[in-house]
Design a protein around this motif. Structure first.
Motif, PDB file in Angstrom:
ATOM      1  N   GLN B 234      41.577 -38.043  62.411  1.00 50.69           N
ATOM      2  CA  GLN B 234      40.640 -38.017  63.436  1.00 50.69           C
ATOM      3  C   GLN B 234      40.302 -39.335  63.675  1.00 50.69           C
ATOM      4  O   GLN B 234      39.851 -39.922  62.772  1.00 50.69           O
ATOM      5  CB  GLN B 234      39.600 -37.002  63.248  1.00 50.69           C
ATOM      6  CG  GLN B 234      38.866 -36.982  61.961  1.00 50.69           C
ATOM      7  CD  GLN B 234      37.757 -36.086  61.839  1.00 50.69           C
ATOM      8  OE1 GLN B 234      36.752 -36.158  62.560  1.00 50.69           O
ATOM      9  NE2 GLN B 234      37.507 -35.247  60.903  1.00 50.69           N
ATOM     10  N   ALA B 236      36.593 -41.312  65.032  1.00 58.08           N
ATOM     11  CA  ALA B 236      35.232 -41.834  65.425  1.00 58.08           C
ATOM     12  C   ALA B 236      34.998 -42.432  66.878  1.00 58.08           C
ATOM     13  O   ALA B 236      35.851 -43.504  66.843  1.00 58.08           O
ATOM     14  CB  ALA B 236      34.259 -41.935  64.154  1.00 58.08           C
ATOM     15  N   ASP B 273      40.650 -36.423  68.273  1.00 55.00           N
ATOM     16  CA  ASP B 273      39.476 -37.210  68.415  1.00 55.00           C
ATOM     17  C   ASP B 273      38.348 -36.681  67.899  1.00 55.00           C
ATOM     18  O   ASP B 273      38.068 -35.650  68.525  1.00 55.00           O
ATOM     19  CB  ASP B 273      39.594 -37.640  69.919  1.00 55.00           C
ATOM     20  CG  ASP B 273      38.382 -38.475  70.484  1.00 55.00           C
ATOM     21  OD1 ASP B 273      37.700 -39.062  69.652  1.00 55.00           O
ATOM     22  OD2 ASP B 273      38.445 -38.779  71.719  1.00 55.00           O
ATOM     23  N   THR B 274      37.619 -37.257  67.288  1.00 59.64           N
ATOM     24  CA  THR B 274      36.259 -36.735  66.784  1.00 59.64           C
ATOM     25  C   THR B 274      35.311 -36.478  67.992  1.00 59.64           C
ATOM     26  O   THR B 274      34.402 -35.745  67.750  1.00 59.64           O
ATOM     27  CB  THR B 274      35.679 -37.922  65.798  1.00 59.64           C
ATOM     28  OG1 THR B 274      36.755 -38.185  64.775  1.00 59.64           O
ATOM     29  CG2 THR B 274      34.455 -37.225  64.847  1.00 59.64           C
ATOM     30  N   THR B 277      34.559 -33.031  68.412  1.00 61.63           N
ATOM     31  CA  THR B 277      33.602 -31.961  67.821  1.00 61.63           C
ATOM     32  C   THR B 277      32.337 -32.684  67.980  1.00 61.63           C
ATOM     33  O   THR B 277      31.123 -32.010  67.710  1.00 61.63           O
ATOM     34  CB  THR B 277      33.873 -32.137  66.279  1.00 61.63           C
ATOM     35  OG1 THR B 277      34.542 -33.155  65.810  1.00 61.63           O
ATOM     36  CG2 THR B 277      34.765 -30.941  65.855  1.00 61.63           C
ATOM     37  N   PRO B 330      30.048 -34.385  63.245  1.00 61.82           N
ATOM     38  CA  PRO B 330      31.343 -34.163  64.057  1.00 61.82           C
ATOM     39  C   PRO B 330      32.498 -34.363  63.240  1.00 61.82           C
ATOM     40  O   PRO B 330      33.602 -33.472  63.127  1.00 61.82           O
ATOM     41  CB  PRO B 330      31.324 -35.285  65.134  1.00 61.82           C
ATOM     42  CG  PRO B 330      29.869 -35.290  65.410  1.00 61.82           C
ATOM     43  CD  PRO B 330      29.099 -35.101  64.087  1.00 61.82           C
ATOM     44  N   GLN B 331      32.528 -35.107  62.236  1.00 61.86           N
ATOM     45  CA  GLN B 331      33.378 -35.385  61.166  1.00 61.86           C
ATOM     46  C   GLN B 331      33.813 -34.096  60.369  1.00 61.86           C
ATOM     47  O   GLN B 331      35.277 -33.711  60.419  1.00 61.86           O
ATOM     48  CB  GLN B 331      33.328 -36.499  60.186  1.00 61.86           C
ATOM     49  CG  GLN B 331      34.218 -36.302  58.968  1.00 61.86           C
ATOM     50  CD  GLN B 331      34.076 -37.431  57.997  1.00 61.86           C
ATOM     51  OE1 GLN B 331      34.429 -38.602  58.112  1.00 61.86           O
ATOM     52  NE2 GLN B 331      33.323 -37.118  56.610  1.00 61.86           N
ATOM     53  N   MET B 334      35.394 -31.238  62.793  1.00 62.46           N
ATOM     54  CA  MET B 334      36.599 -31.322  62.996  1.00 62.46           C
ATOM     55  C   MET B 334      37.464 -31.013  61.657  1.00 62.46           C
ATOM     56  O   MET B 334      38.361 -30.325  61.926  1.00 62.46           O
ATOM     57  CB  MET B 334      36.895 -32.986  63.374  1.00 62.46           C
ATOM     58  CG  MET B 334      38.372 -33.215  63.680  1.00 62.46           C
ATOM     59  SD  MET B 334      38.929 -32.261  65.178  1.00 62.46           S
ATOM     60  CE  MET B 334      38.568 -33.708  66.367  1.00 62.46           C
ATOM     61  N   SER B 357      40.112 -38.887  58.146  1.00 59.55           N
ATOM     62  CA  SER B 357      39.396 -39.488  59.323  1.00 59.55           C
ATOM     63  C   SER B 357      38.967 -41.066  59.092  1.00 59.55           C
ATOM     64  O   SER B 357      38.956 -41.718  58.223  1.00 59.55           O
ATOM     65  CB  SER B 357      38.004 -38.739  59.639  1.00 59.55           C
ATOM     66  OG  SER B 357      36.993 -39.278  58.532  1.00 59.55           O
ATOM     67  N   MET B 359      36.231 -43.871  60.049  1.00 61.73           N
ATOM     68  CA  MET B 359      34.934 -43.790  60.387  1.00 61.73           C
ATOM     69  C   MET B 359      34.479 -45.204  60.489  1.00 61.73           C
ATOM     70  O   MET B 359      34.966 -45.841  59.821  1.00 61.73           O
ATOM     71  CB  MET B 359      34.066 -42.742  59.591  1.00 61.73           C
ATOM     72  CG  MET B 359      34.586 -41.335  59.644  1.00 61.73           C
ATOM     73  SD  MET B 359      33.686 -40.698  61.154  1.00 61.73           S
ATOM     74  CE  MET B 359      34.908 -39.629  61.623  1.00 61.73           C
ATOM     75  N   LYS B 364      30.547 -41.880  55.280  1.00 63.29           N
ATOM     76  CA  LYS B 364      31.285 -40.852  55.495  1.00 63.29           C
ATOM     77  C   LYS B 364      32.219 -40.456  54.481  1.00 63.29           C
ATOM     78  O   LYS B 364      32.752 -39.445  54.315  1.00 63.29           O
ATOM     79  CB  LYS B 364      32.168 -41.207  56.880  1.00 63.29           C
ATOM     80  CG  LYS B 364      31.328 -41.090  58.171  1.00 63.29           C
ATOM     81  CD  LYS B 364      31.164 -39.688  58.523  1.00 63.29           C
ATOM     82  CE  LYS B 364      30.084 -39.912  60.033  1.00 63.29           C
ATOM     83  NZ  LYS B 364      29.622 -38.420  60.097  1.00 63.29           N
TER      84      LYS B 364
END
Lengths: 615, 447
Positions: B234, B236, B273-274, B277, B330-331, B334, B357, B359, B364
């Motif tokens: 994903q 960000a 795609d983050t 979320t 959101p991370q 997701m 992910s 970021m 994160k």
């Protein structure tokens, strides 16, 4: 207590005498007086440091001024029985001068003769824990005068006219500093006393705090009035517990007597004092590091400007002076700037306290007018070099200072001449070195100190002094290389020019000044792998001259590492031929095993036949 | 900085008449006049430190060679920045720094981006006259986000100032004196045991390779190669604007399509795609706000997307914990969806899914390692890469990012309203939340 006191007994209770046992002497004196039934006729007090620390515990008896040295509790009993009761001074306790004749009276002691006591006026004279004694010596009169008769401007003008310069080391004009702090407008200002005395061997500030704490309380209050501050802090190192306890007591007493606190002398001016105890980092003597430490941060200097006078403690205008500087304030107010200027030199008026140490007969604290020559201090006050050895150099200003060679013995001891000579007044440490001193080793010693005490913030000080120290260490180990002297000089210059604070800017001084005056010693180490002072162990060795050796075995017995033994073949021979009634054995000789030798030189000092030599 | 109330000051720098303002430092005035005095510890984001002494200059009638970053301008001052004495001092100072600095530049994380390296190059240093043995310290790898290598630290103090004065955390400080001096968390503990919030600002401001993000791209590359695993990524919102910089594309240019293409080329099995979320976050947070307004719950409501901020609040201001939104970031939303909803939809065993992910923030990395982040019954997000790490993977794979054609994120978790895009900018989350609240409360779309 009877209204008539027939004698005053002053027992020095400076830290030096405390450690040599003055409290036992005091107790013994009191007991003896009680036994004699004259406790009420004799007043015994514990005073601050009198200065002659190597003679302690010392006892001074007034009105006659009899001076006793190295007094034990048993001696104290004798002093009471003989001197006090029968009027017969105990001659065996008189100190001996260099020439050998005993000096029974304090006024006949060379150590005190040339001294002019302004800063130390009350040290060794009064009981530091008794405010009455301070008041009896005009204590708090200056404060009274300032608060009732003078405007802050009058006070600052007086200090400016006196020409007093900061005794902390750099010699900045004190009056000007006060004026800067006074001129800044702020809701709050602070007065700080720098009592973070860190130079190895220097202890004049401690002596003042221990021996005359009220003089600092009074001077700081005067400073508070002059610059418009109502709060002061004394930053004193934790290694000075006696100073802390006497200061604490003095502050309490001053409160009790209304010379500290609210509405002093009915003037409407209020001032209070607190003590801050530092953990004892050398760099905390640097004013911005000191302030950081007081704020509870790591004691690290910051760039100036802003100077503390504009932005100091808690970002408020702050006046910082050192202990000795403050100790001059009350006398200047009372006796006037002209009186002060009549002592010392034109550019450095007043006196300076030096802490005499090293290879000198009389060690201790001496206060002399600025401009006194080094020769007078060493030979007249200090009583010369022990063992008839030759004077080689004096280190002034501690690890930030430099050395003064024999050729400059007649140098006038004041700020500017010392700086010009590549040394520094510093806080007044004065270490005397004799012919047996290695100047490279001394430079290494001082650099090691500043290296250890560098806060580590700026590159030139942190890294540069370490590189210099590594080079010096190599030289003293006999691994010096061509070009080392030039590298030391170049690095030293760069560090002086680029370091962030005074510690770094002065750290190369001992190296640069010893190269300046004793370059030949550096060259001997590097080129000839020889230590002229006979100090650097890797360059020194001892040998026994077989011709001169009488086989007495004294050296072998004295050797702490059993490095000396009879020469192998001869030993057996001596063994075989020895022991037959009165028959003198064949002479056997000794030799030194260099793999075991620690180069202590003990063999050389015990040999009666001059058979041991150093190479 | 320059306001009308400030007094003007005239000075001469290298023969040039320069106008400055009271309070300016010589360095600022010189740079404005086009004279680029070299610096090392100086950084405009934090106050001047004055520790490295590289920016020394000569001032007429002044003592020594003061550091220009901490020397205020004075009327009539005459400054020289390029005399022999200055050059020699600068050179010596840099050589002294190099004397104890590891000479393994080729293997260093900062190779090519190192300010000390650049400075040595700029001053033409080809040899160092000095050498000092430095006590070796083990790398501090305790933090999930950051690595500290004290051997490489030049003690400039930037990170200490950044952490204490800008971030208000003060997890790092100086310890010991002289050559023993050390930048370290308290009692030489690991960062993980300190009050570090993993914000990564220290790594950002470190001029050398002494602090950097924990690199995990190698691990990701290895996992992608494993045919038994389903590696999902994903991205960000901020990454699509920042990654272009790594490939010479002007800062701030969105390269969303190229990014999607690159990720697929790297071999990720699904590229999400983050922002999807981010939309969820906003709906959740928006309704939470409405709920709290109705029930007079703890207000104000503070958004909870930033793990650095959450850790900061937990550590330094626990009194605000009730004010934090109860929503995941959101991370993490997701991450949870990938291993539950997506796994079910796609018919993949969630234990075979590796959730990666990308970021913009080192915090994160710490967030995904928090023990409560296991809504799926296992760790929701396995590995977090920073934008820089992803760029490193793209470069290694021989992908010419700037020349890529635009691709698409994968359905269903690659589709979003676009409202989440503004998450990447300051105040964006709040604005998105308020927009949502407006629509829910008024039942009208925002114009």
């Amino acid at each position: 207590m009877s209204p008539f006191i027939r004698a005053h007994i002053l027992v020095c209770s400076g830290a030096g005498c405390v450690s040599s046992g003055c409290h036992g002497v005091y107790d013994s004196l009191m007991r003896a007086l009680e036994e004699e039934g004259i406790l009420g006729e004799v007043k015994v007090i514990k005073t601050g440091c009198i200065g002659s620390c190597d003679l302690g515990p010392t006892v001074l008896i007034y009105p006659d001024g009899t001076f006793y040295q190295k007094v034990t509790p048993e001696d104290a009993k004798e002093i009471v029985e003989e001197h006090i009761v029968k009027g017969r001074p105990v001659a065996r306790l008189f100190p001996r001068q260099a020439e050998g004749e005993p000096a029974e009276n304090i006024s006949s002691l060379n150590f005190f003769k040339k001294q002019v006591k302004v800063v130390l006026r009350n040290c060794g004279v009064i009981d530091p824990e008794n405010i009455y004694e301070y008041v009896a010596r005009d204590g708090y009169e200056a404060l009274a005068r300032v608060l009732t008769d003078m405007t802050p401007k009058d006070v600052i003008d007086t200090i400016k006219q006196s020409g007093l310069r900061g005794r902390g080391g750099a010699g900045f004009p004190t009056g000007l500093k006060w004026e800067f702090a006074q001129r800044v407008h702020a809701d709050e200002k602070y007065v700080v006393c720098n009592a973070d005395e860190g130079d190895p061997g220097a202890f004049m500030d401690r002596s003042v705090l221990e021996g005359d704490p009220h003089s600092i309380v009074e001077a700081m209050t005067i400073a508070g009035y002059a610059i418009g501050a109502n709060q002061g802090y004394i930053y004193v190192r934790a290694e000075y517990p006696l100073a802390v306890s006497r200061l604490t007591h003095a502050i309490e007493e001053a409160h009790e007597f209304g010379v500290l606190g609210e509405n002093l002398f009915g003037s409407g001016f209020s001032f209070d004092l607190d003590i801050r105890v530092g953990a004892g980092a050398f760099v905390c003597g640097e004013e911005t590091a000191l302030l950081a430490s007081m704020e509870g941060k790591r004691g690290m200097p910051r760039p100036r400007p802003p100077f503390p006078a504009n932005e100091g403690l808690f970002r408020k205008p702050t006046l910082i002076n050192n202990v000795e500087t403050y100790a001059n304030i009350a006398p200047i107010i009372l006796k006037g700037p002209d009186w002060f200027r009549s002592i010392g030199t034109e550019k450095s008026p007043g006196t300076k306290v030096f802490a005499l140490a090293g290879k000198i007969n009389n060690t201790g604290l001496v206060e002399v007018p600025m401009g006194t020559t080094l020769r007078e201090i060493v030979y007249e006050i200090g009583g010369g070099i022990p063992g008839g050895k030759a004077f080689k150099a004096a280190q002034t200003g501690g690890p930030s200072g430099g050395c003064i060679p024999e050729s400059l013995l007649d140098i006038s001891m004041e700020y500017d001449t010392l700086t010009k000579a590549g040394a520094m007044m510093g806080s007044g440490g004065l270490i005397i070195m004799d012919e047996d001193t290695c100047m490279v080793d001394i430079a290494k010693f001082f650099l090691q100190f500043t290296q250890d005490e560098s806060c580590g913030k700026c590159v030139p000080c942190r890294e540069g002094t370490k590189v210099m120290l590594d080079i010096l260490t190599r030289i003293t180990e006999g691994k010096g290389q061509a070009g080392d002297i030039q590298t030391l000089e170049a690095l030293g210059k760069t560090i002086k020019n680029t370091a962030l604070c005074g510690l770094g800017q002065t750290a190369p001084n001992p190296v640069l000044s010893s190269i300046r005056y004793f370059r030949n010693e550096y060259e001997a180490h590097i080129d000839e792998k020889r230590c002229p002072g006979g100090v650097c162990k890797d360059l020194v060795g001892y040998e026994i001259d077989a011709e001169k050796c009488r086989g007495c075995s004294l050296c072998a017995k004295a050797c702490p590492t059993q490095a000396i033994h009879p020469v192998a073949g001869e030993a057996a021979l001596a063994e075989a031929s020895g022991g037959e009634g009165g028959h003198k054995p064949k002479r056997r000789t000794y030799e030194i095993d260099n793999s075991k030798c620690q180069k202590c030189g003990e063999c050389m000092s015990v040999c009666r036949f001059d058979a041991v030599s150093r190479r | 900085m320059m306001t009308d109330e400030k007094k003007k000051v005239n000075l001469t720098i290298d023969g040039i008449q320069v106008e400055a303002y009271e309070g300016d430092m010589v360095l600022d005035a010189a740079r404005r006049a086009g004279i680029d005095i070299p610096t090392l510890c100086y950084h405009p984001a934090i106050g001047p430190i004055g520790s490295c002494r590289v920016c020394v200059v000569e001032i007429e009638n002044g003592r020594g060679l003061p550091a220009s970053c901490v020397t205020p301008v004075r009327e009539g001052m005459v400054v020289r920045t390029n005399t022999e004495a200055v050059r020699e001092a600068r050179r010596t100072v840099v050589e002294l720094i190099l004397a104890s600095h590891p000479q393994d530049c080729l293997q260093c994380e900062r190779n090519g981006r190192c300010e000390l390296q650049a400075l040595a190059m700029r001053l033409g240093i080809r040899e160092t006259r000095f050498h000092r043995e430095k006590e070796h310290k083990e790398c501090d790898t305790s933090s999930p986000a950051l690595v500290r290598d004290a051997d490489k630290c030049i003690l400039c103090g930037r990170c200490v100032n950044m952490c204490a004065d800008v971030q208000n955390v003060a997890a790092l400080g100086f310890a010991y004196r002289g050559t023993d001096a050390l930048v370290t968390p308290m009692f030489e503990r690991g960062l993980a045991e300190s009050k570090c919030v993993s914000c990564g600002q220290c790594a950002k401001i470190c001029p050398v390779g002494a602090i950097h993000e924990k690199e995990e791209w190698q691990k990701v590359a290895d996992l992608i190669s494993d045919p038994n695993l389903h590696v999902v990524v994903q991205v960000a919102p901020a990454v699509r604007a920042a990654i272009g910089e790594e490939f010479g594309i002007p800062a701030g240019t969105p390269v969303t399509g190229k990014l999607a293409t690159a990720l697929k080329m790297l071999g990720f099995d699904a590229v999400f795609d983050t922002q999807f979320t981010a939309d969820l976050t906003i709906m959740e947070e928006g309704t939470e706000l409405i709920e709290r307004l109705k029930t007079k719950g703890p207000l104000p409501l503070i958004t909870s997307c930033s793990p650095g901020w959450i850790k900061y609040a937990e550590t330094f201001h626990p009194e605000f914990i009730p004010n934090l939104s109860s929503c995941k970031s959101p991370q993490q939303m997701m991450g949870a969806i990938i291993k539950t909803y997506y796994a079910k939809k796609a018919g993949i065993d969630p234990d075979k899914i590796v959730s990666v992910s990308v970021m913009p923030c080192t915090a994160k990395k710490s967030e995904c390692a928090r023990p409560e982040m296991n809504a799926s019954g296992r760790r929701d997000v396995d590995i977090v890469l920073t934008t820089r790490e992803l760029a490193c993977m793209i470069r290694q794979a021989g992908i010419r990012f700037q020349d890529l054609s635009d691709g698409e994120f994968d359905a269903p978790l690659g589709i979003s309203t676009g409202a989440g895009t503004i998450f990447g900018t300051t105040g964006g989350v709040m604005e998105a939340a308020l927009r949502t609240v407006y629509e829910i409360v008024t039942k009208k779309p925002l114009g």
